[in-house]
Design a protein around this motif. Sequence first.
Motif, short mmCIF file in Angstrom:
data_model
loop_
_atom_site.label_atom_id
_atom_site.label_comp_id
_atom_site.label_asym_id
_atom_site.label_seq_id
_atom_site.Cartn_x
_atom_site.Cartn_y
_atom_site.Cartn_z
N ARG A 84 9.18 -4.91 -5.52
CA ARG A 84 7.78 -4.66 -5.86
C ARG A 84 7.20 -5.85 -6.64
NH1 ARG A 84 8.53 -0.26 -8.44
NH2 ARG A 84 8.74 -1.20 -10.50
N ASP A 112 3.54 -6.95 -2.05
CA ASP A 112 2.57 -6.60 -3.09
C ASP A 112 2.66 -5.11 -3.40
OD1 ASP A 112 0.67 -5.01 -1.56
OD2 ASP A 112 -0.10 -6.86 -0.71
N ARG A 113 2.13 -4.75 -4.53
CA ARG A 113 2.32 -3.40 -5.06
C ARG A 113 1.68 -2.33 -4.19
NH1 ARG A 113 4.35 -4.08 -10.25
NH2 ARG A 113 4.48 -6.30 -10.77
N GLU A 114 0.58 -2.65 -3.57
CA GLU A 114 -0.08 -1.67 -2.70
C GLU A 114 0.78 -1.36 -1.48
OE1 GLU A 114 -4.29 -1.11 -0.25
OE2 GLU A 114 -4.13 -2.64 -1.81
N ILE A 115 1.35 -2.40 -0.89
CA ILE A 115 2.23 -2.19 0.26
C ILE A 115 3.49 -1.44 -0.17
CG2 ILE A 115 3.70 -3.36 1.95
CD1 ILE A 115 1.60 -5.55 2.11
N ARG A 117 3.86 0.82 -2.30
CA ARG A 117 3.61 2.26 -2.42
C ARG A 117 3.83 2.99 -1.09
NH1 ARG A 117 -1.18 0.36 -5.10
NH2 ARG A 117 -0.89 0.30 -7.36
N GLU A 118 3.77 2.25 0.01
CA GLU A 118 3.95 2.84 1.34
C GLU A 118 5.39 2.74 1.82
OE1 GLU A 118 1.40 4.42 2.74
OE2 GLU A 118 0.30 3.89 0.90
N LYS A 119 6.33 2.50 0.89
CA LYS A 119 7.71 2.22 1.26
C LYS A 119 8.38 3.33 2.05
CE LYS A 119 9.28 3.70 -3.33
NZ LYS A 119 7.92 3.94 -3.84
N SER A 121 6.73 5.31 4.24
CA SER A 121 5.96 5.62 5.45
C SER A 121 6.69 5.15 6.70
CB SER A 121 4.58 4.96 5.39
OG SER A 121 4.68 3.56 5.54
#
Length: 302
Positions: A84, A112-115, A117-119, A121
């Motif tokens: 992250r 990046d941190r936004e991506i 968060r989708e770890k 998915s």
Amino acid sequence: MFLESTNQKISLENTNVSLYIKREDLLHPYVSGNKFRKLKYNLLQAKSENKKTLLTFGGAFSNHILAVAAAGKELGFKTIGIIRGEEMKDKIAENPTLKKAQDLGMVFEFVDREIFREKSSPKFIQQLAEKFEDFYLIPEGGTNELAVKGCEEILTVTDEKFDYICCAVGTGGTISGLINCSKNSQQVLGFPALKGDFLREDICKFVSKSNWDLITDYHFGGYAKVSEELILFINDFYQKYKVPLDPIYTGKMLFGVMDLINKNYFPENSKILVIHTGGLQGITGMNNLLKQKNQLQISIYD
């Protein structure tokens, strides 16, 4: 090489409550505490599926990241860490956790941190599969059904005498295993390292018993947040009992347990067992941050 953990008695004054620490931190230098327990059956599963590579997720100071790197090195797996924060890409040498994991052979992918968060998915997992091909996926923090199974082995027959079992809580896997293997007469108390009470729902996915509770008053502001009071406690605890504590998990949990003892939370003659879940490798990184801020540091390894 993995060792056996032991229960160390902590001699307390002015109370008839007895306190013991299960020294899971002594299991292995890097795959210690709950990380060893969580990885055990996942690694066996990876072997049974003939996987050659382990892929997992974590922050820049993650105990889990280093544990996976160390276990992979010891057992012959390649390891990949999805980290992250893209800003860490050029700071590996400054980060003791990432540097050690890299030295053990782990390859990093910084996102990046936004991506990040989708770890979990399917889309992101598919992208990773296209890039890294065949791997065994271990979730962030290591918590899944196999991890809980491993944590169910923390308590032994000799631990049945304890009235309370206490542990720090991150993703909920360790406490879930403890709940499942506890006796109905025992109370399991979890001390979350994160703000909020949302972990109850996650824990309920793995347990059916009701002999547990979360004590949410000792997170010190949230994950990886510390105070001078906490650092003083950790340093004093080591001086008195020669037990090193990490500032993210076990230090906060034991601060809470000791505070509750002083407040007479536990009934007279209670027998308490606290689980030391390791994480000591993170002390160096935390001290680096505290030094930059000109704040009190953890002195147990000085």
